[in-house]
Design an enzyme around this catalytic site. Structure first.
Site, PDB file in Angstrom:
ATOM      1  N   MET A  86      -4.943   0.377  -6.706  1.00 33.05           N
ATOM      2  CA  MET A  86      -5.475   1.028  -7.914  1.00 33.05           C
ATOM      3  C   MET A  86      -4.625   0.666  -9.135  1.00 33.05           C
ATOM      4  SD  MET A  86      -7.189   4.579  -6.756  1.00 33.05           S
ATOM      5  CE  MET A  86      -5.716   5.574  -6.734  1.00 33.05           C
TER       6      MET A  86
ATOM      7  N   HIS B 105       3.614  -1.853  -3.877  1.00 38.23           N
ATOM      8  CA  HIS B 105       2.422  -2.703  -3.865  1.00 38.23           C
ATOM      9  C   HIS B 105       2.815  -4.170  -3.659  1.00 38.23           C
ATOM     10  CE1 HIS B 105       0.879   0.595  -6.664  1.00 38.23           C
ATOM     11  NE2 HIS B 105      -0.027   0.597  -5.716  1.00 38.23           N
TER      12      HIS B 105
HETATM   13  P1  AMP Z   1      -2.724   2.614  -4.394  1.00 32.13           P
HETATM   14  O1  AMP Z   1      -2.650   1.726  -5.579  1.00 32.13           O
HETATM   15  O2  AMP Z   1      -1.909   3.846  -4.512  1.00 32.13           O
HETATM   16  O3  AMP Z   1      -4.144   2.852  -3.927  1.00 32.13           O
HETATM   17  O4  AMP Z   1      -2.040   1.813  -3.211  1.00 32.13           O
HETATM   18  C1  AMP Z   1      -2.494   0.529  -2.849  1.00 32.13           C
HETATM   19  C2  AMP Z   1      -1.807   0.106  -1.581  1.00 32.13           C
HETATM   20  O5  AMP Z   1      -0.388   0.086  -1.782  1.00 32.13           O
HETATM   21  C3  AMP Z   1      -2.070   1.071  -0.413  1.00 32.13           C
HETATM   22  O6  AMP Z   1      -2.268   0.321   0.777  1.00 32.13           O
HETATM   23  C4  AMP Z   1      -0.792   1.875  -0.373  1.00 32.13           C
HETATM   24  O7  AMP Z   1      -0.516   2.411   0.903  1.00 32.13           O
HETATM   25  C5  AMP Z   1       0.230   0.828  -0.754  1.00 32.13           C
HETATM   26  N1  AMP Z   1       1.467   1.462  -1.253  1.00 32.13           N
HETATM   27  C6  AMP Z   1       1.568   2.352  -2.269  1.00 32.13           C
HETATM   28  N2  AMP Z   1       2.845   2.769  -2.394  1.00 32.13           N
HETATM   29  C7  AMP Z   1       3.555   2.130  -1.432  1.00 32.13           C
HETATM   30  C8  AMP Z   1       4.923   2.142  -1.038  1.00 32.13           C
HETATM   31  N3  AMP Z   1       5.832   2.902  -1.647  1.00 32.13           N
HETATM   32  N4  AMP Z   1       5.290   1.350  -0.010  1.00 32.13           N
HETATM   33  C9  AMP Z   1       4.382   0.570   0.637  1.00 32.13           C
HETATM   34  N5  AMP Z   1       3.076   0.519   0.318  1.00 32.13           N
HETATM   35  C10 AMP Z   1       2.667   1.284  -0.705  1.00 32.13           C
END
Ligand code: AMP
Length: 289
Positions: free
Chosen positions: A30, A37
């Site tokens: 997102m 990320h």
């Molecule tokens: P989001 O943008 O929050 O939807 O996250 C996108 C992807 O990044 C998802 O697969 C999350 O699980 C991963 N993600 C977000 N924060 C972390 C983190 N601190 N460590 C590893 N992966 C992450």
């Protein structure tokens, strides 16, 4: 690095790449990208020929009164971060191009989605499963990488892929943390200085469970109580849930084992934070002693 906005344009490019037998790697996000990320891009890069990152704040996974409108957006910064970590393409559609106003087909996972975050965010995983299914149909990835940070999301997506025979391999990358243990999240930017300090209680609670587990404690009630005590010591923290469940089935456990997921959701001020650890994996703050 290419930026693609239209779903049809992205799908046409993906079909062309597939015709050329190029392996497509995919990281859905997102945006407001941080090192967590970017670690997913690092994981995906060697597994594919073309690396696609999607940046889409998905309205369907936000509930009424949640932070859809103020969710951080930084498409230009994200584009340069993606380029610096080897992405070939970013796919950044607009909501109107993703969702017809009369959309009536959705993907619903009916079991794993109901507990934990699903209990306090009704409709959230329907929004997640639907957008990920759509993104898979648009980007046509061979492999997609998700973060363990969202452990329930990983379980739901794996189940969707299995149950609907989606031809994509799912890879899961470990949680990336700040120096004090706080799991990186785009939502951490909402925290004030004091709240940011208090937010350390999530990873400390997980560490407490981990330490007790490695010293032989197996009773879920005791491990949960230990976690609760750590969070309760933070005056600005309100517990949504603290759970010990099986990492794949998300079924609650009475006796913890190596595959037990300790997970919690805590609101600090207005900001809901989640974190988790698998008790058989390395602990969030490192080993004691
Ligand atoms: P989001 O943008 O929050 O939807 O996250 C996108 C992807 O990044 C998802 O697969 C999350 O699980 C991963 N993600 C977000 N924060 C972390 C983190 N601190 N460590 C590893 N992966 C992450």
């Amino acid at each position: 690095m290419k930026q693609v906005r239209s779903p049809a344009g992205m799908q046409a490019l993906a079909r062309e790449m597939r015709r050329g037998s190029r392996r497509i790697g995919f990281v859905p996000t997102m945006g407001a990208l941080h090192e967590g990320h970017l670690s997913l891009l690092d994981r995906a890069r060697p597994l594919c020929d073309v690396l696609v990152v999607s940046i889409f704040v998905n309205p369907l996974q936000f509930g009424a009164g949640e932070d859809l409108d103020r969710y951080p957006r930084d498409i230009e910064g994200d584009a340069s971060r993606c380029a610096s970590r080897g992405a070939d393409m970013i796919f950044c559609p607009q909501p109107v191009d993703m969702y017809p106003p009369d959309q009536s087909a959705f993907v619903v996972e009916e079991v794993l989605s109901t507990g934990l975050c699903g209990a306090s965010r009704p409709g959230h995983f329907r929004g997640v499963a639907t957008v990920v299914a759509k993104l898979f149909n648009i980007v046509l990835p061979d492999v997609a990488v998700f973060g363990q940070k969202d452990a329930q999301q990983v379980a739901v997506i794996k189940r969707m892929v299995r149950d609907l025979d989606m031809p994509v391999r799912i890879e899961v990358a470990p949680i990336v943390r700040e120096a004090d243990g706080l799991a990186m999240s785009s939502r951490n930017t909402y925290l004030t200085g004091d709240q940011r300090r208090q937010a350390g209680c999530l990873s400390r609670a997980l560490q407490a469970a981990h330490d007790a587990f490695s010293q032989g404690e197996r009773r879920a009630t005791v491990l949960r109580a230990m976690m609760r005590a750590v969070v309760d010591a933070c005056p600005r923290a309100t517990i949504d849930y603290i759970a010990l469940v099986h990492a794949d089935t998300l079924a609650p456990v009475q006796a913890a084992g190596d595959t037990t997921l300790a997970a919690l959701a805590v609101t600090i001020g207005e900001t809901r934070l989640i974190d988790n650890t698998v008790l058989g994996d390395p602990p969030p703050l490192g080993r004691k002693g």
